[in-house]
Design an enzyme around this catalytic site. Sequence first.
Site, mmCIF file in Angstrom:
data_model
loop_
_atom_site.group_PDB
_atom_site.id
_atom_site.type_symbol
_atom_site.label_atom_id
_atom_site.label_comp_id
_atom_site.label_asym_id
_atom_site.label_seq_id
_atom_site.Cartn_x
_atom_site.Cartn_y
_atom_site.Cartn_z
ATOM 1 N NE ARG A 233 94.448 24.560 71.700
ATOM 2 C CZ ARG A 233 93.281 24.188 72.460
ATOM 3 N NH1 ARG A 233 92.265 25.189 72.403
ATOM 4 N NH2 ARG A 233 93.297 23.501 73.624
ATOM 5 C CD GLU A 262 95.866 31.036 73.211
ATOM 6 O OE1 GLU A 262 95.931 30.386 74.252
ATOM 7 O OE2 GLU A 262 94.914 30.725 72.097
ATOM 8 C CG HIS A 282 92.464 29.682 75.169
ATOM 9 N ND1 HIS A 282 93.511 28.949 74.621
ATOM 10 C CD2 HIS A 282 91.288 28.711 75.451
ATOM 11 C CE1 HIS A 282 93.072 27.885 74.497
ATOM 12 N NE2 HIS A 282 91.945 27.546 74.871
HETATM 13 N N1 LIG Z 1 88.347 27.859 73.473
HETATM 14 C C1 LIG Z 1 88.543 27.015 74.305
HETATM 15 O O1 LIG Z 1 88.541 27.169 75.368
HETATM 16 C C2 LIG Z 1 88.279 25.328 74.130
HETATM 17 C C3 LIG Z 1 88.825 24.916 72.790
HETATM 18 N N2 LIG Z 1 88.639 23.464 72.194
HETATM 19 C C4 LIG Z 1 89.172 23.584 71.082
HETATM 20 O O2 LIG Z 1 87.960 22.963 70.148
HETATM 21 C C5 LIG Z 1 88.335 21.598 69.679
HETATM 22 C C6 LIG Z 1 87.387 20.885 69.395
HETATM 23 O O3 LIG Z 1 86.736 20.235 70.716
HETATM 24 P P1 LIG Z 1 85.710 19.275 70.869
HETATM 25 O O4 LIG Z 1 84.626 19.340 69.864
HETATM 26 O O5 LIG Z 1 85.624 18.972 72.237
HETATM 27 O O6 LIG Z 1 86.878 17.935 70.368
HETATM 28 P P2 LIG Z 1 86.249 16.842 69.418
HETATM 29 O O7 LIG Z 1 87.359 15.656 69.475
HETATM 30 O O8 LIG Z 1 84.788 16.124 69.961
HETATM 31 O O9 LIG Z 1 85.847 17.185 67.865
HETATM 32 C C7 LIG Z 1 86.796 17.383 66.953
HETATM 33 C C8 LIG Z 1 86.452 17.147 65.684
HETATM 34 O O10 LIG Z 1 87.294 17.785 64.687
HETATM 35 C C9 LIG Z 1 87.374 16.884 63.746
HETATM 36 N N3 LIG Z 1 88.408 16.946 62.720
HETATM 37 C C10 LIG Z 1 89.509 16.405 62.842
HETATM 38 N N4 LIG Z 1 90.422 16.928 61.900
HETATM 39 C C11 LIG Z 1 89.825 17.587 61.200
HETATM 40 C C12 LIG Z 1 89.928 18.212 59.749
HETATM 41 N N5 LIG Z 1 91.139 18.222 59.315
HETATM 42 N N6 LIG Z 1 88.847 18.745 59.005
HETATM 43 C C13 LIG Z 1 87.720 18.793 59.903
HETATM 44 N N7 LIG Z 1 87.706 18.247 60.868
HETATM 45 C C14 LIG Z 1 88.385 17.836 61.575
HETATM 46 C C15 LIG Z 1 87.198 15.473 64.333
HETATM 47 O O11 LIG Z 1 86.679 14.580 63.428
HETATM 48 C C16 LIG Z 1 86.350 15.807 65.463
HETATM 49 O O12 LIG Z 1 85.017 15.401 65.126
HETATM 50 C C17 LIG Z 1 89.445 20.921 70.419
HETATM 51 O O13 LIG Z 1 90.555 20.059 69.903
HETATM 52 C C18 LIG Z 1 90.127 22.383 71.222
HETATM 53 O O14 LIG Z 1 91.185 22.498 70.156
HETATM 54 C C19 LIG Z 1 87.794 22.692 73.106
HETATM 55 C C20 LIG Z 1 87.322 23.259 74.251
HETATM 56 C C21 LIG Z 1 87.462 24.575 74.859
HETATM 57 O O1 LIG Z 2 90.843 25.794 79.666
HETATM 58 C C1 LIG Z 2 91.770 25.507 79.311
HETATM 59 O O2 LIG Z 2 92.837 25.256 79.752
HETATM 60 C C2 LIG Z 2 91.735 25.540 77.584
HETATM 61 C C3 LIG Z 2 90.577 24.802 77.056
HETATM 62 C C4 LIG Z 2 90.711 24.368 75.837
HETATM 63 O O3 LIG Z 2 91.125 25.044 74.950
HETATM 64 C C5 LIG Z 2 90.572 22.974 75.660
HETATM 65 O O4 LIG Z 2 89.892 22.209 76.488
HETATM 66 O O5 LIG Z 2 90.996 22.384 74.361
#
Ligand SMILES: NC(=O)C1=CN([C@@H]2O[C@H](COP(=O)(O)OP(=O)(O)OC[C@H]3O[C@@H](n4cnc5c(N)ncnc54)[C@H](O)[C@@H]3O)[C@@H](O)[C@H]2O)C=CC1
Ligand SMILES: O=C(O)CCC(=O)C(=O)O
Length: 529
Positions: A233, A262, A282
């Site tokens: 993010r 965004e 994104h």
């Molecule tokens: N660019 C995109 O389209 C996408 C972006 N994302 C972003 O990626 C992030 C992570 O996704 P996932 O791995 O699926 O989530 P997840 O919940 O599996 O992993 C997030 C990790 O971050 C850790 N975390 C929380 N606070 C923290 C801190 N202060 N310092 C270090 N680590 C910390 C958590 O303990 C957890 O292990 C999502 O929250 C989302 O914002 C996710 C999917 C798609």
């Molecule tokens: O596909 C989307 O809307 C964004 C994905 C994403 O950033 C998320 O799953 O956190």
Amino acid sequence: MYRVLVTDHISSRGLDILNSDPEIDLDYQPEIRWEELLEIIQDYHAIITRSRTPVTEELLERADNLKVVGRAGVGVDNVDLEACSRRGILVVNAPGANTVGAAELTIAHLYTVLRRLHLAHESMMNGEWDRKRFMGEELDGKVVGIIGLGNVGSQVAIRCKAAGATVIAYDPYIPREKGDRLGVEIVDTLEELIKRSDIVTLHCPLTEETRGMIGAKEFEMMKDGVYFINCARGGIVDEDAMYEYMKKGKFAGIGLDVFGKEPPDDRIRRIFEFPNISLSPHIGANTYESQDKVAIKIAQQVIAALKGQFVEAAVNAPFTVTEGFENIKAFLLLAERLGSFLTQYAGGNFKELNVEVRGSIAEHIKPITAYVLKGFLEPILDRPVNIINAPFLAKERGINIVESSREEGLVFKDFIKITVSQNGREHVVGGTAFYGQIPKIMLVDGYWIDIDPEGVILMFENKDVPGVIAKIGEILARHNINIAGFRLGRLEKGKIALGALQLDEKVSDAVLEEINEIPEILKAKQIIL
Ligand SMILES: NC(=O)C1=CN([C@@H]2O[C@H](COP(=O)(O)OP(=O)(O)OC[C@H]3O[C@@H](n4cnc5c(N)ncnc54)[C@H](O)[C@@H]3O)[C@@H](O)[C@H]2O)C=CC1
Ligand SMILES: O=C(O)CCC(=O)C(=O)O
């Protein structure tokens, strides 16, 4: 019929699931404008969004019928979770469904900047053939620092390790064994990670804690010539500081899929002056595979939530659904009924509520407490109470919740005991579920008893002398009220007894008054569960 509004593009696989459910009336408006959304939201029970649609207080204020917010993705930073919780709206997301999409895009950005691929591509498109200009670096042998070793971070780690990199991670919320399993060294501080990494990549959520987590101080500590990737993010990074450090020549390469605003405004776009920057709008989750999985998962979760079934990805539930949860349904029902019994029997005006859970159900104390609170508050509040907003409402009323759990049983192997107290006044109820299936109230204010927690229950305390039941029976018979069951508990022969009559229908206030006028009756109360 549940009305579900989808306000962003989601895969037809999810739409098919919604459409084929006879209880769902689907409205797919992926391009809906904000003003229009504000006007129609009151008609819907659920909304499914992606990152395009923020779920704000302004929207929720108009969403009188909203029960569920479905985030077709992982990050819920565009949903006002506290406002949803206060209103008892459940927020569900689709964790894990777009992990591979996001991880692969991260690796794509990484290789792009390591090999300056975008620049090579551009030069070819300009008709050039300049092989000297495009010297790059290898991932093999680099130290990759991952911030947030969750689903995406883990998949990025696996891919980087396969490429020969050493992977370290900073994530204060995971056990060290997770690092051991992945062959990733977990470091104790963000500072250590930043100082040791050749490549820093972000994979934590945007939360109050992580907002602006990577700023001038952190960029200063990074190695000169660091590669910095953000597919998590934009708000996690201070983009002004990134621009300053870009100008100072800190970075060898930058890869960005996400931005603080965004689409990015001109202030953010200043970073785009940097030549070795790989950009995408994104699209981390934009693969057919991820979108199918996300849409299927969110459709299933939203339907389950609307129908009151358990959902595994409830973001703002006061507990997480863990293994074995299905087996404690009878205890959750018992917890709710105990809470309701207590308010009706003792009154709701208490400032301390103590939930004690014993036996094999002890590990489920959080959901049990949520159900106790729901039951406790529902009879005394004129607004909807559910397990999502019950803890908030309790806090609002200044009720101090104390939880304790032990693996040893309390008379029964598995037992829930609730005590409320204020100014020296104390009331207790407790119960179990026979065979893990049949809820029973077994304890009321020190009396051991056995009450089915359902229907109409006439509770009465009386002097333990012969003939009291007959007198109550006579009054009920005269008013044509049938007795379905009777239980008695007493502490000592000839003193005070506690009786519970299960009735086939409610008694009127007048009948209750007649019963209370029986000289041996100290107190009679009707409880409806
Ligand atoms: N660019 C995109 O389209 C996408 C972006 N994302 C972003 O990626 C992030 C992570 O996704 P996932 O791995 O699926 O989530 P997840 O919940 O599996 O992993 C997030 C990790 O971050 C850790 N975390 C929380 N606070 C923290 C801190 N202060 N310092 C270090 N680590 C910390 C958590 O303990 C957890 O292990 C999502 O929250 C989302 O914002 C996710 C999917 C798609
Ligand atoms: O596909 C989307 O809307 C964004 C994905 C994403 O950033 C998320 O799953 O956190």
